[in-house]
Scaffold this active site. Structure first.
Site, mmCIF file in Angstrom:
data_model
loop_
_atom_site.group_PDB
_atom_site.id
_atom_site.type_symbol
_atom_site.label_atom_id
_atom_site.label_comp_id
_atom_site.label_asym_id
_atom_site.label_seq_id
_atom_site.Cartn_x
_atom_site.Cartn_y
_atom_site.Cartn_z
ATOM 1 N N ASP A 11 -26.463 36.922 -105.826
ATOM 2 C CA ASP A 11 -25.084 36.317 -104.998
ATOM 3 C C ASP A 11 -24.201 37.367 -104.780
ATOM 4 O O ASP A 11 -22.988 37.165 -105.364
ATOM 5 C CB ASP A 11 -24.641 35.254 -106.022
ATOM 6 C CG ASP A 11 -24.214 35.464 -107.374
ATOM 7 O OD1 ASP A 11 -24.753 36.606 -107.830
ATOM 8 O OD2 ASP A 11 -23.296 34.838 -108.026
ATOM 9 N N ASN A 168 -23.280 32.320 -114.402
ATOM 10 C CA ASN A 168 -24.455 32.157 -113.649
ATOM 11 C C ASN A 168 -25.206 30.819 -114.073
ATOM 12 O O ASN A 168 -25.757 30.279 -113.399
ATOM 13 C CB ASN A 168 -25.503 33.318 -113.739
ATOM 14 C CG ASN A 168 -25.246 34.558 -112.802
ATOM 15 O OD1 ASN A 168 -24.262 34.406 -111.956
ATOM 16 N ND2 ASN A 168 -25.532 35.629 -113.247
#
Ligand code: BDR
Ligand code: CA
Length: 311
Positions: A11, A168
């Site tokens: 990401d 995460n």
């Protein structure tokens, strides 16, 4: 030496970007099969654009790249502009994408790459685990084609986004649970080690002094990223995600422990926590190689060497 076939999923994100700088700097060790973006540090359109810009910067325009999951398995995206800026990758100006997405979804691309590979593939996820979980839910038979998952996520002693949870895992705990319970061997670069894998401002300048565009961009990314860490009292910019790649390249500079690790998906205070069974209370076989420490100077040298590769 046989090269390890690797699929990157992240990401990006400053530390994802530097993890990819490290990965592409080692063509003798890795055959990068493809890259997938996921919603996490920023919304998917931003992380996908960032992925294409990073790969263009690194000259990796010939690998297939796909946009992955737009949202966690359950719940909504929760971006982190306080860490990575509004673009998800603020700081230096980057080249515009020099190529396009391959046209498959993230899961479709991973499926194709796994089916085609004759060797076991390593997955290197450095964002929320949504894509990997979606792959396992859609194609459980493909787990057998994965040799290892080397991931950044979790923390056995503490969190960084809540007292118990790391970013995460917290963004998509249900996905993390699927992955941690998948039976595929996992190397976990959690906060226990990644908080020790920082780069100091003096070291940013050593990186910049290497010269060339990649060195300059990496030094600028580190400076931007340090803005967040400095305010919290860290001695440098914490390079979480590169540890997951470094673990494949230089495991000898790390201290690890085999552990059974579970992901908390409920809990009043602990949703997203990764719970390590340090005293074997569960009687379960370890499912994770947890990295607990790193030789920091050797890690910084690895980042410097990676930047030199592009010169
Ligand atoms: C993780 O969260 C993100 O901000 C970083 O890119 C890293 O993957 C650290 O908690
Ligand atoms: Ca990341």
């Amino acid at each position: 030496m046989n090269r390890i076939p690797v699929i990157l999923d992240g990401d990006p994100g400053h530390d994802d970007a530097i993890a990819w700088v490290l990965a592409f700097a080692h063509p003798e060790a890795f055959e990068i099969l493809g890259a997938v973006s996921v919603s996490g540090n920023a919304i998917l359109t931003k992380t996908t654009y960032n992925m294409l810009r990073i790969l263009t910067l690194l000259g990796a325009t010939d690998i297939p790249a796909a946009a992955g999951a737009e949202r966690p398995l359950c719940g909504e995206p929760s971006p982190a502009p306080s860490v990575h800026g509004q673009s998800g990758l603020d700081g230096p100006v980057l080249p515009e994408p020099g190529f396009s997405l391959c046209g498959l979804s993230g899961v479709e691309l991973m499926t194709e790459l796994l089916r085609e590979s004759r060797e076991p593939v390593t997955l290197a996820p450095t964002g929320p685990l949504t894509d990997v979980a979606a792959l396992f839910l859609a194609h459980p038979e493909l787990k057998a084609k994965i040799g290892r998952i080397s991931l950044m996520g979790g923390g056995l002693l503490s969190g960084n986004w809540t007292p118990a949870a790391e970013f995460n895992i917290l963004v998509d705990p249900e996905a993390a649970k699927v992955v941690f319970e998948s039976g595929v061997p996992i190397t976990m670069a959690g906060l226990d080690v990644t908080q020790r894998a920082y780069v100091t401002p003096e070291e940013f300048e050593k990186i910049r002094a290497v010269g060339g565009e990649v060195a300059r961009v990496v030094a600028d990314w580190l400076e931007f990223f340090y803005g967040y860490h400095r305010a919290l009292g860290y001695p440098g910019a914490t390079l979480h995600d590169p540890v997951a790649v470094a673990a494949l390249l230089r495991p000898e500079i790390m201290t690890t422990r085999e552990l059974y690790v579970q992901v908390e998906t409920c809990g009043e205070f602990c949703r997203g926590a990764t719970v390590g069974d340090f005293y074997s209370r569960s009687g379960k076989t370890p499912n994770v190689t947890a990295i607990l420490d790193i030789d920091r100077p050797a890690f910084v040298e690895l980042i410097l060497d990676a930047v030199r590769f592009y010169k």
